[in-house]
Structure formats: C-alpha cells, structure tokens
Design an enzyme around this catalytic site. Sequence first.
Site, short mmCIF file in Angstrom:
data_model
loop_
_atom_site.label_atom_id
_atom_site.label_comp_id
_atom_site.label_asym_id
_atom_site.label_seq_id
_atom_site.Cartn_x
_atom_site.Cartn_y
_atom_site.Cartn_z
N SER A 298 0.82 -1.21 0.00
CA SER A 298 0.00 0.00 0.00
C SER A 298 0.85 1.26 0.00
O SER A 298 2.01 1.26 0.41
CB SER A 298 -0.90 0.01 1.24
OG SER A 298 -1.60 -1.20 1.35
N1 SAH Z 1 -0.19 -4.83 4.12
C1 SAH Z 1 0.35 -5.28 2.86
C2 SAH Z 1 -0.59 -4.95 1.76
C3 SAH Z 1 -1.00 -6.18 1.05
S1 SAH Z 1 -2.25 -6.01 -0.18
C4 SAH Z 1 1.72 -4.72 2.64
O1 SAH Z 1 2.18 -3.85 3.42
O2 SAH Z 1 2.41 -5.17 1.71
C5 SAH Z 1 -3.52 -6.97 0.55
C6 SAH Z 1 -3.20 -8.42 0.83
O3 SAH Z 1 -4.38 -9.02 1.35
C7 SAH Z 1 -2.79 -9.25 -0.38
O4 SAH Z 1 -1.55 -9.83 -0.14
C8 SAH Z 1 -3.89 -10.32 -0.48
O5 SAH Z 1 -3.44 -11.59 -0.90
C9 SAH Z 1 -4.38 -10.37 0.95
N2 SAH Z 1 -5.72 -10.93 1.14
C10 SAH Z 1 -6.82 -10.78 0.38
N3 SAH Z 1 -7.86 -11.47 0.91
C11 SAH Z 1 -7.39 -12.06 2.04
C12 SAH Z 1 -7.96 -12.91 3.04
N4 SAH Z 1 -9.24 -13.30 3.01
N5 SAH Z 1 -7.19 -13.32 4.06
C13 SAH Z 1 -5.88 -12.96 4.14
N6 SAH Z 1 -5.28 -12.16 3.23
C14 SAH Z 1 -6.02 -11.71 2.19
#
Ligand code: SAH
Length: 217
Positions: A61
């Site tokens: 993000s």
């Molecule tokens: N906080 C992260 C942002 C990741 S983007 C960072 O700093 O890099 C959002 C993430 O949520 C993705 O990796 C995606 O695979 C995950 N995601 C989506 N649905 C999910 C679920 N039901 N449970 C766990 N992770 C999930």
Amino acid sequence: MKYRTSRENMIKYQLLARGITDENVLKAFFTVPRHRFVPTELEHLSYNDSPLSIGESQTISQPYIVALMMQTLELKKSDKVLEIGTGSGYQTALLAEIVEKVYTVERIKSLITGAENLLNDLGYKNIYYKFGDGTLGWADGYPKQEEFDKIIVAAAAPDIPESLTKQLAMNGKLIIPTGNRTLQQLVVITKTEDGYVHTNEGGCTFVPLIGDEGWQE
Ligand code: SAH
C-alpha cells in the site's frame, strides 16, 4: 543507513504534510526499510508516494494510507493487533515496531512465506503468522488468541466480516476499507459497552479481500 534521505523525505512530504502526527507511527516509518519489501527491480521507487506491485496481482500500500490507518487505531505498546493481508510484510513490520504482538494472516502462500522469511531476517520476534482466510480472523491460529485490541484489514471488503467484529476486545478498534471493487471508504468500528460505533475516515482503493466473508474471487 541505506535510503535514509528518501525515508526522511517520505515522512516529511507524504506523512507530516498530510497530518500524521503520532510519534510512534512516524518513528516506525523511519526505522523500517521499505525498500526491502518490494521486488528488487522496483527498489528505486520504494519511497514513492504510491502503492507498488509485489507480484501475485497484489500491492504494497501507499505509505500515507498505511500511516493513516495506524494513526487512526491509536496503537499502544500493550496492544495485541490482528492484521489481515500480510502481503509484503511491510505494514506488519511497522506494527511490530509499536505494539507488543502482531498476528498476521495472508491467503497467498508465496507472500506469507516471503514476508515471514524477511521479517525473521530483520529480527522481528513478536509476530505470529497464519496462512489462510483472514475474513474469519485468527480462528484456529497458533498461538490461541480470541480477542484483539486492534484489527487492521489491508484489503477491501463488500461488508464488514462479522467474524472480525466478534474478535474485538472491549474498547477495541477495527479498521477496514469497505465498498465496491474499485472504490471504498475506510470504516472504523469501535466496540463499546453500548455496542459497535462506526465512523468513516474517507475514500480509498484497495485490492479485494477474498474469502468466506469477503468477495468470492
Ligand atoms: N499490508 C500489505 C498490503 C497487502 S495487499 C503490505 O504492506 O504489503 C492486501 C493483501 O491481502 C494481499 O496480499 C492479499 O493476498 C491479501 N488478502 C486478500 N484477501 C485475504 C484474506 N481473506 N485473508 C488474508 N489475506 C487476504
């Protein structure tokens, strides 16, 4: 310290200039090496004012939105925090700098494995990892933990997953982007003696939260 000036500029122009004042949050952004959490070919862009691709169609993000969510949660040292969407592990590291324990859930195996290896490498010892569907919270997670002081969801949900509000401790806060697949509102839910109180922190765009209590693919 590699990229020190980039990190200082990120804090000054992206965070302080937009109203991030929580000292713990600012300090964490200064400490955590964001460039380690992006693919090597994007390293030179890692302190930019934008999200970046981390593979598997997912993104790390934008720094400001992460800071805003963390500041809104009013994190305290003693907090136990549940994070849904580990992704690169960057936000996990920021949280682990501030609070006692972070429990993080990710549904894509390669991402959680990569994040766990990197966070171990960076020396974090207060993080627990779970591979699975985070819309259900820390159900079956190890070590057992039923309630969290703060819950932060880094992916967008059509509705607020009930499993998550149920895992909030009294006076605990959940922050989650909620809306359709292209545009959402950052919703904060606080659990009080009189029930759940909702507030809205404005518009945002996240990748979809996919799971039992999220989007179905
Ligand atoms: N906080 C992260 C942002 C990741 S983007 C960072 O700093 O890099 C959002 C993430 O949520 C993705 O990796 C995606 O695979 C995950 N995601 C989506 N649905 C999910 C679920 N039901 N449970 C766990 N992770 C999930």
